[in-house]
Design a protein around this motif. Structure first.
Motif, PDB file in Angstrom:
ATOM      1  N   SER A   1     -21.266 -28.627 -29.121  1.00 55.58           N
ATOM      2  CA  SER A   1     -19.852 -29.005 -29.128  1.00 55.58           C
ATOM      3  C   SER A   1     -19.137 -28.309 -30.270  1.00 55.58           C
ATOM      4  CB  SER A   1     -19.747 -30.526 -29.314  1.00 55.58           C
ATOM      5  OG  SER A   1     -20.258 -30.885 -30.592  1.00 55.58           O
ATOM      6  N   THR A   2     -17.827 -28.513 -30.353  1.00 55.55           N
ATOM      7  CA  THR A   2     -17.047 -27.952 -31.455  1.00 55.55           C
ATOM      8  C   THR A   2     -17.550 -28.519 -32.779  1.00 55.55           C
ATOM      9  OG1 THR A   2     -15.157 -27.864 -29.965  1.00 55.55           O
ATOM     10  CG2 THR A   2     -14.700 -27.579 -32.308  1.00 55.55           C
ATOM     11  N   GLU A   3     -17.873 -29.800 -32.764  1.00 53.70           N
ATOM     12  CA  GLU A   3     -18.390 -30.454 -33.963  1.00 53.70           C
ATOM     13  C   GLU A   3     -19.785 -29.983 -34.329  1.00 53.70           C
ATOM     14  OE1 GLU A   3     -18.415 -34.820 -34.710  1.00 53.70           O
ATOM     15  OE2 GLU A   3     -16.807 -34.757 -33.204  1.00 53.70           O
ATOM     16  N   TRP A   4     -20.614 -29.783 -33.325  1.00 55.15           N
ATOM     17  CA  TRP A   4     -22.018 -29.420 -33.526  1.00 55.15           C
ATOM     18  C   TRP A   4     -22.379 -28.163 -32.725  1.00 55.15           C
ATOM     19  CZ3 TRP A   4     -24.234 -32.107 -37.290  1.00 55.15           C
ATOM     20  CH2 TRP A   4     -23.733 -33.375 -37.570  1.00 55.15           C
TER      21      TRP A   4
END
Length: 175
Positions: free
Chosen positions: A58-61
């Motif tokens: 994801s964008t976060e991870w």
């Protein structure tokens, strides 16, 4: 008459013994034993479908993995060389590496971590020209590495409880 009965009994005994021997011989021919499982793993060619840079998460991870015919790197994480593959079919298998960078007890990564020089495995499935699903070996209270490749092949399997979570990744275009 006694002699006839005795001869008949002897004939039956001989016949029974012969049938028993033949039955045993035939059953011995049909005995099946499971063959010893042979660990088949090999180096891959530079043009193998696995080779490339794969991204997902994801964008976060965000996740990024670079696979060559001799190395595997999880960006910002672990790395390994001596890469060999055990293909289960045309779209799945296991990648084995010898750690060159691994995790320390403090969750940092270094070339001097305790697992460096030991073997690790990554499972892959759904391999296609543009996609792959990857999972590094992990199991609560499980091994983090093995001293030999044969040990890693035996330990790090789906059946042994490793590889519960896969990351869906796409191939990055080379420029």
């Amino acid at each position: 008459m006694k002699s006839t009965r005795l001869s008949l009994l002897r004939a039956k005994a001989v016949l029974f013994a012969l049938v028993s021997v033949l039955a045993f011989s035939f059953s011995a021919c049909n005995v099946t034993t499971e063959p010893e499982v042979e660990h088949v793993y090999k180096q891959i060619d530079a043009d193998d479908l696995l080779v490339g840079t794969w991204t997902g998460g994801s964008t976060e991870w965000p996740e990024s993995y670079t696979i060559t015919n001799t190395t595997f790197e999880s960006k910002g994480s672990y790395k390994g060389n001596n890469l060999v593959v055990q293909k289960l079919d045309s779209t799945s298998g296991y990648i084995y590496i010898k750690y060159t960078v691994a995790m320390n007890a403090d969750w940092s990564y270094s070339e001097t971590a305790p697992d460096v020089g030991k073997w690790y495995a990554i499972s892959y499935k759904d391999l296609g020209a543009e996609k792959i699903s990857l999972s590094g070996a992990y199991k609560k209270d499980g091994a983090t590495s093995c001293k030999t490749l044969d040990e890693a092949v035996t330990e790090f399997t789906v059946d042994n409880g490793y590889f519960g979570t896969y990351s869906s990744c796409t191939r990055q275009k080379s420029e």
